[in-house]
Design a protein around this motif. Structure first.
Motif, PDB file in Angstrom:
ATOM      1  N   ARG A   1       0.514  -1.089  -0.164  1.00 56.15           N
ATOM      2  CA  ARG A   1      -0.094  -0.068  -0.307  1.00 56.15           C
ATOM      3  C   ARG A   1       0.859   1.059  -0.406  1.00 56.15           C
ATOM      4  NH1 ARG A   1      -2.534  -5.102   0.479  1.00 56.15           N
ATOM      5  NH2 ARG A   1      -4.830  -4.687  -0.685  1.00 56.15           N
ATOM      6  N   LEU A   2       1.849   1.333   0.504  1.00 63.06           N
ATOM      7  CA  LEU A   2       2.522   2.035   0.855  1.00 63.06           C
ATOM      8  C   LEU A   2       3.499   2.454  -0.991  1.00 63.06           C
ATOM      9  CD1 LEU A   2       3.396   4.938   3.335  1.00 63.06           C
ATOM     10  CD2 LEU A   2       5.175   3.279   3.583  1.00 63.06           C
ATOM     11  N   ASN A   3       3.730   1.468  -1.037  1.00 63.75           N
ATOM     12  CA  ASN A   3       4.723   1.565  -1.858  1.00 63.75           C
ATOM     13  C   ASN A   3       3.833   1.915  -2.949  1.00 63.75           C
ATOM     14  OD1 ASN A   3       7.486   0.855  -1.853  1.00 63.75           O
ATOM     15  ND2 ASN A   3       6.858  -1.182  -1.493  1.00 63.75           N
ATOM     16  N   ALA A   4       2.332   1.680  -3.169  1.00 62.87           N
ATOM     17  CA  ALA A   4       1.702   2.009  -4.753  1.00 62.87           C
ATOM     18  C   ALA A   4       1.792   3.478  -4.670  1.00 62.87           C
ATOM     19  CB  ALA A   4      -0.235   1.602  -3.723  1.00 62.87           C
ATOM     20  N   ALA A   5       0.985   4.540  -3.198  1.00 63.76           N
ATOM     21  CA  ALA A   5       1.363   5.724  -3.484  1.00 63.76           C
ATOM     22  C   ALA A   5       3.110   5.952  -4.159  1.00 63.76           C
ATOM     23  CB  ALA A   5       1.838   6.174  -1.988  1.00 63.76           C
ATOM     24  N   GLY A   6       3.877   5.314  -4.068  1.00 70.56           N
ATOM     25  CA  GLY A   6       5.142   5.792  -5.170  1.00 70.56           C
ATOM     26  C   GLY A   6       5.284   5.657  -5.772  1.00 70.56           C
ATOM     27  N   ARG A   7       4.543   4.797  -5.953  1.00 71.98           N
ATOM     28  CA  ARG A   7       4.918   4.061  -7.837  1.00 71.98           C
ATOM     29  C   ARG A   7       3.757   4.901  -8.308  1.00 71.98           C
ATOM     30  NH1 ARG A   7       7.685  -0.599  -7.397  1.00 71.98           N
ATOM     31  NH2 ARG A   7       7.276  -2.129  -5.843  1.00 71.98           N
ATOM     32  N   PHE A   8       3.003   5.256  -8.186  1.00 75.71           N
ATOM     33  CA  PHE A   8       1.758   6.549  -8.920  1.00 75.71           C
ATOM     34  C   PHE A   8       2.026   7.795  -8.679  1.00 75.71           C
ATOM     35  CE2 PHE A   8      -0.501   2.726  -9.093  1.00 75.71           C
ATOM     36  CZ  PHE A   8      -0.956   2.278 -10.385  1.00 75.71           C
ATOM     37  N   GLY A   9       3.774   7.884  -8.363  1.00 80.50           N
ATOM     38  CA  GLY A   9       4.567   9.457  -7.982  1.00 80.50           C
ATOM     39  C   GLY A   9       3.280  10.156  -6.326  1.00 80.50           C
TER      40      GLY A   9
ATOM     41  N   LEU B   1      -5.839   9.319   3.898  1.00 81.11           N
ATOM     42  CA  LEU B   1      -4.873   8.722   3.098  1.00 81.11           C
ATOM     43  C   LEU B   1      -4.453   7.445   3.832  1.00 81.11           C
ATOM     44  CD1 LEU B   1      -2.819  11.280   4.906  1.00 81.11           C
ATOM     45  CD2 LEU B   1      -2.819  11.126   2.146  1.00 81.11           C
ATOM     46  N   ALA B   2      -5.442   6.517   4.212  1.00 79.65           N
ATOM     47  CA  ALA B   2      -5.030   5.350   4.124  1.00 79.65           C
ATOM     48  C   ALA B   2      -6.483   4.569   3.164  1.00 79.65           C
ATOM     49  CB  ALA B   2      -5.537   4.847   5.543  1.00 79.65           C
ATOM     50  N   SER B   3      -6.975   5.169   3.227  1.00 81.84           N
ATOM     51  CA  SER B   3      -8.062   4.849   1.988  1.00 81.84           C
ATOM     52  C   SER B   3      -7.511   4.645   0.581  1.00 81.84           C
ATOM     53  CB  SER B   3      -9.677   5.354   1.986  1.00 81.84           C
ATOM     54  OG  SER B   3     -10.005   5.210   3.439  1.00 81.84           O
ATOM     55  N   TYR B   4      -7.085   6.471   0.644  1.00 73.75           N
ATOM     56  CA  TYR B   4      -6.039   6.403  -0.766  1.00 73.75           C
ATOM     57  C   TYR B   4      -5.107   5.755  -1.436  1.00 73.75           C
ATOM     58  CZ  TYR B   4      -4.503   9.886  -4.631  1.00 73.75           C
ATOM     59  OH  TYR B   4      -4.202   9.329  -5.495  1.00 73.75           O
ATOM     60  N   CYS B   5      -4.192   5.107  -0.420  1.00 77.26           N
ATOM     61  CA  CYS B   5      -3.366   4.921  -0.151  1.00 77.26           C
ATOM     62  C   CYS B   5      -3.901   2.513  -0.882  1.00 77.26           C
ATOM     63  CB  CYS B   5      -2.534   4.199   0.587  1.00 77.26           C
ATOM     64  SG  CYS B   5      -1.089   5.747   0.829  1.00 77.26           S
ATOM     65  N   HIS B   6      -4.572   2.400  -0.154  1.00 77.97           N
ATOM     66  CA  HIS B   6      -4.902   1.094  -0.143  1.00 77.97           C
ATOM     67  C   HIS B   6      -5.941   1.405  -2.312  1.00 77.97           C
ATOM     68  CE1 HIS B   6      -7.552  -2.278   1.193  1.00 77.97           C
ATOM     69  NE2 HIS B   6      -8.402  -2.372   0.350  1.00 77.97           N
ATOM     70  N   GLU B   7      -6.334   2.363  -2.751  1.00 77.20           N
ATOM     71  CA  GLU B   7      -6.911   2.747  -3.859  1.00 77.20           C
ATOM     72  C   GLU B   7      -5.803   2.176  -4.875  1.00 77.20           C
ATOM     73  OE1 GLU B   7      -9.353   5.742  -3.243  1.00 77.20           O
ATOM     74  OE2 GLU B   7     -11.073   4.272  -1.743  1.00 77.20           O
ATOM     75  N   LEU B   8      -4.914   2.917  -4.271  1.00 79.03           N
ATOM     76  CA  LEU B   8      -3.736   2.929  -5.260  1.00 79.03           C
ATOM     77  C   LEU B   8      -3.343   1.231  -5.363  1.00 79.03           C
ATOM     78  CD1 LEU B   8      -1.581   5.979  -4.527  1.00 79.03           C
ATOM     79  CD2 LEU B   8      -3.143   5.571  -6.267  1.00 79.03           C
ATOM     80  N   ASN B   9      -3.455   0.933  -4.259  1.00 83.72           N
ATOM     81  CA  ASN B   9      -2.654  -0.491  -4.405  1.00 83.72           C
ATOM     82  C   ASN B   9      -3.536  -1.575  -5.703  1.00 83.72           C
ATOM     83  OD1 ASN B   9      -0.835  -2.417  -3.725  1.00 83.72           O
ATOM     84  ND2 ASN B   9      -2.641  -3.780  -3.068  1.00 83.72           N
ATOM     85  N   VAL B  10      -5.216  -1.535  -5.791  1.00 82.57           N
ATOM     86  CA  VAL B  10      -5.790  -1.880  -6.300  1.00 82.57           C
ATOM     87  C   VAL B  10      -5.551  -2.059  -7.750  1.00 82.57           C
ATOM     88  CG1 VAL B  10      -8.154  -2.432  -6.936  1.00 82.57           C
ATOM     89  CG2 VAL B  10      -7.409  -2.043  -4.291  1.00 82.57           C
ATOM     90  N   ARG B  11      -5.499  -0.312  -7.848  1.00 83.21           N
ATOM     91  CA  ARG B  11      -5.134  -0.055  -9.566  1.00 83.21           C
ATOM     92  C   ARG B  11      -3.741  -0.315  -9.867  1.00 83.21           C
ATOM     93  NH1 ARG B  11      -4.054   6.258 -10.437  1.00 83.21           N
ATOM     94  NH2 ARG B  11      -2.552   6.452 -12.932  1.00 83.21           N
ATOM     95  N   ARG B  12      -2.511  -0.356  -9.065  1.00 80.09           N
ATOM     96  CA  ARG B  12      -1.254  -0.880  -9.285  1.00 80.09           C
ATOM     97  C   ARG B  12      -1.173  -2.435  -9.518  1.00 80.09           C
ATOM     98  NH1 ARG B  12       0.972  -5.706  -6.674  1.00 80.09           N
ATOM     99  NH2 ARG B  12      -0.349  -4.903  -4.797  1.00 80.09           N
ATOM    100  N   THR B  13      -2.072  -3.327  -8.782  1.00 78.68           N
ATOM    101  CA  THR B  13      -2.441  -5.132  -9.215  1.00 78.68           C
ATOM    102  C   THR B  13      -3.293  -4.844 -10.402  1.00 78.68           C
ATOM    103  OG1 THR B  13      -2.941  -4.800  -6.621  1.00 78.68           O
ATOM    104  CG2 THR B  13      -3.703  -7.095  -8.088  1.00 78.68           C
TER     105      THR B  13
END
Length: 595
Positions: free
Chosen positions: A293-301, A321-333
């Motif tokens: 979840r934390l890395n997903a934030a970095g992967r999307f800038g 912020l926690a919800s946003y990082c979680h959503e970014l990880n779904v997108r990353r997957t």
């Protein structure tokens, strides 16, 4: 690529002697002996290392001078900027030093580069902006040891620069005011594998003792350091450095700190992941749940959002912020799966994964923040070093790539002779990153593959599954697994034990599980003992697994499953073999573990 099974031999007499001398169970003694931990004192340190067993931070190269300079800047009211990195190690390292300075009543700023706009590490442009905005002291974390030109620019701008890092460095070191690094040339720190967060924690510890005037720090600084241990554990696991020596202590002790002192942001993330009620976190919770979840934030800038998650004191902001990082990880997957399919197709159609010493894959439209994950999966599948490059939207742009290796091969060393073909590169023996002019990818591919071919011994070119021993399913009890858990935390350099069982059968046809139906659930039986098994990303096995009642062999990781307060023994199946086949021989791809 098919794996050969290698079951480690055990010296029964040596195991029995270790069982007696160290006062451990037979299963723990056998696993320790397999890891080369046989002296009673080493066994004690391995199983029960405490924070007091960490080395004095003053012995880490560069820490004493760095701590003095930072404290002087705090007392003088100068503007201090913590310059981080956009992965989880860099984010947690940034949060550690931000928390340290806040505990000293300073008002630190932090800066993390956008991976798409600024790229990795220090840049002259960001230093110029920070200087123009009033920065006086720049402290890097998890980056900077290869930034020779950038350090020179900082000096021209009148910036004081302290570099703290753990990455590999080149022939020339940057002329910063202080370099903090566990493997600094001319020094002899006993453990060179600290993470960026581990280095930052050691520096924060030294600052706290100086500010307190003794080893006994003030209550406020003690609380900061305990939270820092948790963040260091997070960064250490996320960066996949070996969980040995000081890293093992930081993670073992930091897991409880992370659960109880993580702060509002991590508390909300634990709640989203349904980990808040778990009796105790383990390293795998970081590796497979929190860190992505934390890395997903970095992967999307969006690394700034990740650092804010770790440092905010506002509960409402933390939840957002926690919800946003979680959503970014779904997108990353989703994006990772798409790139993996395309890269695999390219590898199979345009190259020869079994004959080529390495694979260099590239295409337009791939997200440069995700290609590292894809490279890791392909390196595991083909058992070759893999470079995956995200090309620009059109020719002439600089492309960004990630490199992943196989166990035992130093991919960074193989990359260095090719650096004249690159715009920039850096990393570890196991992983690296690079930037390259779009038009030089073919030239680089030829050079890198040749370099790996000349350096990689034949024994590293065969995928091998190392198995700690054979057991009966009847031996996989909750008590036995509780004993095995004493060897944790498990991760890089201290993997979870892998066992095998012969002539097991399926009680019923396996079923697919998960949102993508890629996981298999199964009930395995041996001599009347039934146990639940799970095989991740193994849907390809379905047409080839034997029918219920027909025996086969399985390799697995024994685990304790916690659900609704109930703990049960189960296994994670990682490979299988048909009955009657020598497990030490190669098999057709269709009968081996899925990638």
């Amino acid at each position: 690529m098919p794996k050969r099974w290698h079951v480690r031999p055990h010296d029964a007499a040596a195991v029995a002697a270790l069982e007696r001398s160290a006062g451990v169970s037979g299963v723990v003694a056998a696993l320790l002996a397999g890891r080369g931990v046989t002296h009673p004192a080493d066994v004690k340190a391995f199983l029960a290392g405490t924070l007091s067993d960490l080395r004095d931070p003053e012995t880490l190269p560069g820490v004493p001078e760095a701590a003095d300079r930072i404290l002087a800047a705090v007392k003088a009211g100068r503007q201090i900027v913590i310059h981080g990195d956009y992965d989880a190690d860099g984010m947690t390292a940034t949060a550690i030093l931000v928390g340290c300075l806040e505990a000293l009543d300073a008002t630190p700023r932090w800066h993390v580069p956008n991976r798409f706009e600024e790229g990795y590490g220090l840049s002259a442009e960001s230093l110029e902006r920070l200087a123009a905005d009033g920065a006086s002291l720049i402290v890097t974390v998890d980056c900077g040891i290869a930034s020779v030109a950038e350090a020179a620019r900082a000096r021209e701008l009148g910036l004081e620069l302290i570099v703290t890092d753990h990455h590999s460095f080149g022939e020339t070191l940057p002329e910063a005011d202080v370099l903090v690094h566990p493997r600094l040339p001319g020094t002899s720190y006993p453990f060179g594998d600290l993470s960026g967060a581990g280095v930052a924690f050691k520096l924060a510890w030294a600052i706290a003792t100086r500010a307190s005037g003794s080893k006994q720090v003030t209550p406020r600084l003690r609380e900061m350091l305990l939270r820092g241990v948790g963040l260091a554990a997070f960064g250490t696991v996320a960066d996949m450095v070996p969980l040995l020596d000081e890293n093992r202590i930081l993670v073992r002790q930091g897991l409880q700190c992370l659960k109880h002192r993580g702060g509002p942001g991590l508390d909300k993330l634990l709640e989203i992941l349904k980990l808040q009620d778990k009796a105790a976190l383990d390293a795998e919770d970081i590796a497979f749940a929190l860190a992505p979840r934390l890395n997903a934030a970095g992967r999307f800038g969006e690394a700034a959002k990740g650092i804010e998650l770790l440092t905010t004191h506002d509960a409402a902001r933390a939840e957002s912020l926690a919800s946003y990082c979680h959503e970014l990880n779904v997108r990353r997957t989703t994006e990772e799966r798409s790139i993996l399919l395309a890269a695999t197709k390219q590898a199979l159609e345009q190259f020869d994964p079994e004959a080529d010493a390495a694979l260099v894959l590239a295409d337009r439209g791939w997200n440069s923040g995700i290609v590292g994950l894809v490279a890791g999966k392909l390196a595991d599948r083909f058992h070759r070093p893999v470079v995956v490059i995200a090309r620009g939207t059109h020719e002439g742009l600089v492309a960004t790539g990630s490199v992943r290796s196989v166990p035992g091969f130093d991919v960074h060393a193989a990359l260095m002779p090719c650096r004249h073909l690159l715009v920039a590169c850096g990393g570890h023996p196991a992983a690296a990153g690079l930037r390259i002019d779009d038009g030089r990818i073919d030239e680089f591919r030829e050079a890198f593959v040749a370099e790996v071919d000349s350096r990689m011994p034949s024994e590293l070119r065969r995928s091998q599954l190392s198995i700690d021993g054979e057991t009966a399913l009847a031996g996989i009890t909750l008590h036995a697994l509780e004993e095995i858990e004493r060897l944790g935390p498990f991760g890089q350099g201290n993997r979870r034990p892998v066992l095998c069982a012969s002539r097991v059968t399926l009680a019923e046809p396996p079923r697919t599980m998960g949102a993508d139906a890629r996981t298999l659930g199964m009930q395995l039986v041996q001599h009347g003992k039934k146990i639940r098994g799970v095989a991740f990303n193994a849907a390809e096995w379905l047409p080839h697994l034997p029918p219920p009642g027909q025996p086969f062999h399985v390799a697995f990781k024994p685990k304790i499953n916690e659900h609704l307060g109930r703990r049960t023994a189960e296994i994670e199946v990682i490979d299988w073999r048909p009955d009657g086949v020598d497990v030490g021989t190669d098999l057709p791809t269709m009968t081996t573990a899925a990638s």
